[in-house]
Design a protein around this motif. Structure first.
Motif, mmCIF file in Angstrom:
data_model
loop_
_atom_site.group_PDB
_atom_site.id
_atom_site.type_symbol
_atom_site.label_atom_id
_atom_site.label_comp_id
_atom_site.label_asym_id
_atom_site.label_seq_id
_atom_site.Cartn_x
_atom_site.Cartn_y
_atom_site.Cartn_z
ATOM 1 N N ALA A 56 0.819 -1.216 0.000
ATOM 2 C CA ALA A 56 0.000 0.000 0.000
ATOM 3 C C ALA A 56 0.852 1.266 0.000
ATOM 4 C CB ALA A 56 -0.945 -0.008 1.204
ATOM 5 N N ILE A 57 1.967 1.244 0.723
ATOM 6 C CA ILE A 57 2.780 2.463 0.807
ATOM 7 C C ILE A 57 3.829 2.546 -0.295
ATOM 8 C CG2 ILE A 57 2.425 2.597 3.305
ATOM 9 C CD1 ILE A 57 5.431 1.829 3.612
ATOM 10 N N ALA A 58 4.089 1.440 -0.988
ATOM 11 C CA ALA A 58 5.136 1.424 -2.016
ATOM 12 C C ALA A 58 4.939 2.488 -3.094
ATOM 13 C CB ALA A 58 5.237 0.032 -2.634
ATOM 14 N N PRO A 59 3.723 2.660 -3.666
ATOM 15 C CA PRO A 59 3.568 3.697 -4.695
ATOM 16 C C PRO A 59 3.773 5.106 -4.152
ATOM 17 C CG PRO A 59 1.448 2.677 -4.164
ATOM 18 C CD PRO A 59 2.507 1.852 -3.517
ATOM 19 N N LEU A 60 3.475 5.322 -2.871
ATOM 20 C CA LEU A 60 3.682 6.636 -2.264
ATOM 21 C C LEU A 60 5.174 6.920 -2.116
ATOM 22 C CD1 LEU A 60 0.956 6.372 0.550
ATOM 23 C CD2 LEU A 60 0.735 7.397 -1.722
ATOM 24 N N LEU A 61 5.913 5.916 -1.679
ATOM 25 C CA LEU A 61 7.367 6.062 -1.589
ATOM 26 C C LEU A 61 7.981 6.255 -2.969
ATOM 27 C CD1 LEU A 61 8.042 3.252 1.030
ATOM 28 C CD2 LEU A 61 8.656 5.640 1.355
ATOM 29 N N ALA A 62 7.508 5.499 -3.933
ATOM 30 C CA ALA A 62 8.054 5.592 -5.285
ATOM 31 C C ALA A 62 7.851 6.987 -5.870
ATOM 32 C CB ALA A 62 7.402 4.541 -6.190
ATOM 33 N N ALA A 63 6.664 7.543 -5.661
ATOM 34 C CA ALA A 63 6.377 8.887 -6.180
ATOM 35 C C ALA A 63 7.275 9.927 -5.527
ATOM 36 C CB ALA A 63 4.909 9.225 -5.953
ATOM 37 N N GLY A 64 7.496 9.798 -4.221
ATOM 38 C CA GLY A 64 8.367 10.737 -3.519
ATOM 39 C C GLY A 64 9.813 10.624 -3.946
#
Length: 392
Positions: free
Chosen positions: A98-106
């Motif tokens: 769930a948090i992987a795409p948020l980290l990737a975008a950052g």
């Protein structure tokens, strides 16, 4: 200075938020619970109660200079990456997807803005957390992002030994976190890509796998022994087990078995003298009556804790690999198999499996332990003994 902390739960607020706030960081939480995120954002502070086992005193803090971002606010999270000196996670391995795409975008934003390297400090009870999160993030990258991240992003494991029992029902403030006073922040030195965190209690660990294994096979194992045996004895809190000679003896025996195995495997890393301080710390902190750590919290999810690499079976197999037979750990495994707290869905599932399939199949399925192996036989023997004693 600012840390972007994914997860505003017990460890997020009770450990990361506390230590980084005291070190002068602004703490920005990313939280999937909308109500919690909005409450933190509205108040900008939260209370923290520390229960010091050594001084036997209660210390109240107010953690200030914080805010929260609801996890669906992807653009705000990506922008926060620009300001952050480091990132923290305390969400559980199951939430990594769930948090992987948020980290990737950052991370992508940092690359595009030509900002410096950044480290993600992972507060998860999993020796392979860094691999799992990196793999999850990499799925959202193109080759250019991957190359930049490989050189500039560290997935740094942290060994968290602070106990944070969570919210007590008798306390009115939903933001209050209660924790013990342990402050050490041991992290994997080899994984770091950016400057180290400015924390007084940060410890760069060269042999992190050894340190992490000691934590799981000492702190986590000991906690489990007290919880599962304490449940069988009818106790309510973890610390009560130290007043029970039988539980105390099994506890000392189990930690003695893993200590012997640790010395065997890591003779140049751990010494009996140094490890004695660790064992003393475990006794003092787990025996803290102020903490009132509920047994049902610590014993929660016995299926996971009986998993092949978790604190019980993992400790037992680690001992066997070093030529130490884990008779006391086997007893603790048997007690975990008998854990039948009605309010725990995993405990109910475990008991259903045992009733339908029997202990031999459950040991193989849940723990990957062959029932005819010496460890499998010993666990079964202890299981039936405990079952008879319970009936009696």
């Amino acid at each position: 200075m600012m840390i972007l902390q994914f997860g505003a739960g017990n460890i997020g607020r009770g450990f990361m938020g506390h230590l980084f706030h005291e070190a002068g960081y602004k703490v920005v939480f990313v939280e999937s619970n909308e109500e919690l995120a909005h409450l933190l954002n509205r108040r900008k502070i939260y209370p923290l109660r520390i229960l010091d086992a050594y001084k036997r005193e209660i210390i109240d803090f107010v953690i200030t200079d914080i805010c929260a971002i609801y996890s669906i606010e992807k653009e705000r999270i990506a922008v926060a990456f620009e300001e952050a000196q480091c990132v923290g996670t305390a969400v559980g391995i199951s939430s990594y997807q769930a948090i992987a795409p948020l980290l990737a975008a950052g991370i992508r934003r940092r690359r595009e803005k030509r900002l410096g390297p950044i480290d993600c400090y992972l507060c998860e009870n999993d020796l392979t957390a860094h691999i799992k999160l990196k793999n999850a993030v990499w799925l959202h990258f193109d080759p250019i992002d991957q190359k930049w991240a490989e050189e500039n992003v560290g997935f740094v494991r942290v060994s968290v030994a602070r106990m944070v029992p969570g919210q007590r029902k008798d306390v009115g403030d939903p933001l209050l976190v209660v924790a013990d006073a342990h402050r050490e922040f041991p992290y994997d030195e080899k994984a770091r890509k950016a400057s180290p965190p400015h924390l007084p209690t940060a410890k760069a660990i060269k042999h992190f796998e050894a340190e992490f294994q000691r934590k799981i096979y000492t702190y986590n194992l000991g906690h489990a022994v007290l919880a599962y045996l304490g449940y069988l004895r009818g106790y309510q809190y973890v610390h009560e087990g130290f007043n029970d000679t039988w539980i105390s003896n099994v506890f000392d025996g189990a930690l003695g078995e893993t200590a012997q195995a640790l010395f065997q495997k890591y003779p140049k890393v751990f010494t009996p003298e140094e490890h004695a301080h660790v064992l003393k710390d475990v006794h003092v902190r787990f025996g803290n009556p102020l903490l009132q750590d509920p047994i049902v919290r610590v014993a929660r999810d016995p299926i996971r804790k009986l998993g092949p690499s978790d604190r019980l079976i993992g400790s037992a197999t680690f001992c066997l690999e070093q030529g130490v037979f884990p008779k006391n750990i086997a007893l603790a495994c048997a007690a975990a198999l008998l854990y039948d707290y009605p309010g725990d869905p995993a405990a109910r599932t475990l008991q259903e499996k045992l009733q339908k399939r029997g202990i031999k199949e459950v040991l193989q399925e849940v723990s990957s332990i062959p029932p005819q192996s010496p460890l499998g036989k010993r666990i079964q023997e202890e299981y039936y003994k405990l079952k008879m004693l319970r009936k009696g």
